[in-house]
Scaffold this motif. Structure first.
Motif, PDB file in Angstrom:
ATOM      1  N   UNK A 121      -5.761  -0.245  -1.070  1.00  0.00           N
ATOM      2  CA  UNK A 121      -6.807  -0.635  -0.690  1.00  0.00           C
ATOM      3  C   UNK A 121      -6.572  -1.246  -2.822  1.00  0.00           C
ATOM      4  N   UNK A 122      -6.058  -0.382  -3.142  1.00  0.00           N
ATOM      5  CA  UNK A 122      -5.062  -0.706  -5.124  1.00  0.00           C
ATOM      6  C   UNK A 122      -4.697  -1.918  -4.841  1.00  0.00           C
ATOM      7  N   UNK A 123      -3.502  -2.497  -3.547  1.00  0.00           N
ATOM      8  CA  UNK A 123      -3.705  -3.954  -3.778  1.00  0.00           C
ATOM      9  C   UNK A 123      -3.880  -5.031  -3.524  1.00  0.00           C
ATOM     10  N   UNK A 124      -5.727  -4.832  -2.823  1.00  0.00           N
ATOM     11  CA  UNK A 124      -5.985  -5.849  -2.516  1.00  0.00           C
ATOM     12  C   UNK A 124      -7.251  -6.141  -2.853  1.00  0.00           C
ATOM     13  N   UNK A 125      -7.396  -6.227  -4.324  1.00  0.00           N
ATOM     14  CA  UNK A 125      -9.244  -6.010  -4.646  1.00  0.00           C
ATOM     15  C   UNK A 125      -9.877  -5.021  -4.151  1.00  0.00           C
ATOM     16  N   UNK A 126      -9.118  -3.844  -4.561  1.00  0.00           N
ATOM     17  CA  UNK A 126     -10.297  -2.490  -4.359  1.00  0.00           C
ATOM     18  C   UNK A 126     -10.536  -2.825  -2.185  1.00  0.00           C
ATOM     19  N   UNK A 127     -10.127  -3.399  -1.319  1.00  0.00           N
ATOM     20  CA  UNK A 127     -10.180  -3.668  -0.316  1.00  0.00           C
ATOM     21  C   UNK A 127      -9.241  -2.543   0.933  1.00  0.00           C
ATOM     22  N   UNK A 128      -9.747  -1.808   1.994  1.00  0.00           N
ATOM     23  CA  UNK A 128      -8.494  -1.013   2.577  1.00  0.00           C
ATOM     24  C   UNK A 128      -8.463  -2.915   3.658  1.00  0.00           C
ATOM     25  N   UNK A 129      -7.217  -3.101   3.782  1.00  0.00           N
ATOM     26  CA  UNK A 129      -6.599  -3.525   5.197  1.00  0.00           C
ATOM     27  C   UNK A 129      -5.524  -3.354   6.101  1.00  0.00           C
ATOM     28  N   UNK A 130      -6.065  -3.727   6.916  1.00  0.00           N
ATOM     29  CA  UNK A 130      -5.359  -3.403   8.128  1.00  0.00           C
ATOM     30  C   UNK A 130      -4.819  -4.447   8.431  1.00  0.00           C
TER      31      UNK A 130
END
Ligand SMILES: CC[C@H](C(=O)O)C(=O)SCCNC(=O)CCNC(=O)[C@H](O)C(C)(C)COP(=O)(O)OP(=O)(O)OC[C@H]1O[C@@H](n2cnc3c(N)ncnc32)[C@H](O)[C@@H]1OP(=O)(O)O
Ligand SMILES: [Co+2]
Length: 134
Positions: A121-130
């Motif tokens: 998430x820290x690499x994508x604007x605080x959003x966990x991406x699947x």
């Protein structure tokens, strides 16, 4: 590279109550709860005309969503899942940009029987991406 929005996941403490809420107050089409032992969660999918909502409840002692629920006791949006045509090519491209792929870096089979990966998430604007193989 990323394609359709496959689902938006909501972590909850009580998946039966959350399922009933969507079914009874929102008139939603709600699946049965399915234990996903490999992933440390139980899942329910809510089918919408244009995407899905995934409800997640911790399963087992080491659930990856346990700390999230400690931080968010009422529950909350946990991750978003995008479809990709080629999950290994997507992974390698993302790693080359410095993005962190969680776990071993090898895809696991997800709730839809397709390979999935997670990005920090820290690499994508605080959003966990699947990512899910389309
Ligand atoms: C059956 C499969 C199904 C499917 O769709 O097919 C699924 O979706 S399975 C879903 C459950 N599995 C996962 O989520 C696997 C990937 N997740 C993880 O590995 C962890 O959840 C992780 C590493 C993202 C976070 O774990 P944890 O909270 O225990 O770690 P930290 O406390 O160290 O958190 C680090 C840092 O990230 C922030 N964080 C954590 N979770 C989230 C989140 N969901 N969204 C945004 N940010 C998140 C956390 O607050 C920490 O930030 P900091 O500023 O350092 O406090
Ligand atoms: Co998911």
């Amino acid at each position: 590279m990323i394609g359709r929005l496959n689902h938006v996941a909501i972590a909850v403490k009580d998946i039966a109550a959350a399922s009933a809420l969507y079914r009874d107050t929102m008139g939603a089409d709600v699946s049965e709860a399915v234990p996903q032992t490999e992933h440390g969660v139980t899942t329910v999918f809510i089918h919408l005309p244009n995407t899905k909502i995934e409800l997640l409840e911790p399963l087992g002692a080491d659930s990856p969503i346990a700390k999230f629920l400690e931080r968010n006791p009422d529950g909350g949006i946990h991750h978003i899942c995008y479809e990709v045509d080629d999950i290994l090519a997507a992974r390698d491209r993302l790693k080359a940009t410095g993005a962190r792929v969680l776990g071993t870096g090898e895809p696991k089979i997800g709730a839809h029987g397709k390979p999935v990966l997670f990005l920090h998430p820290k690499d994508f604007n605080g959003t966990l991406v699947e990512l899910e193989q389309a």
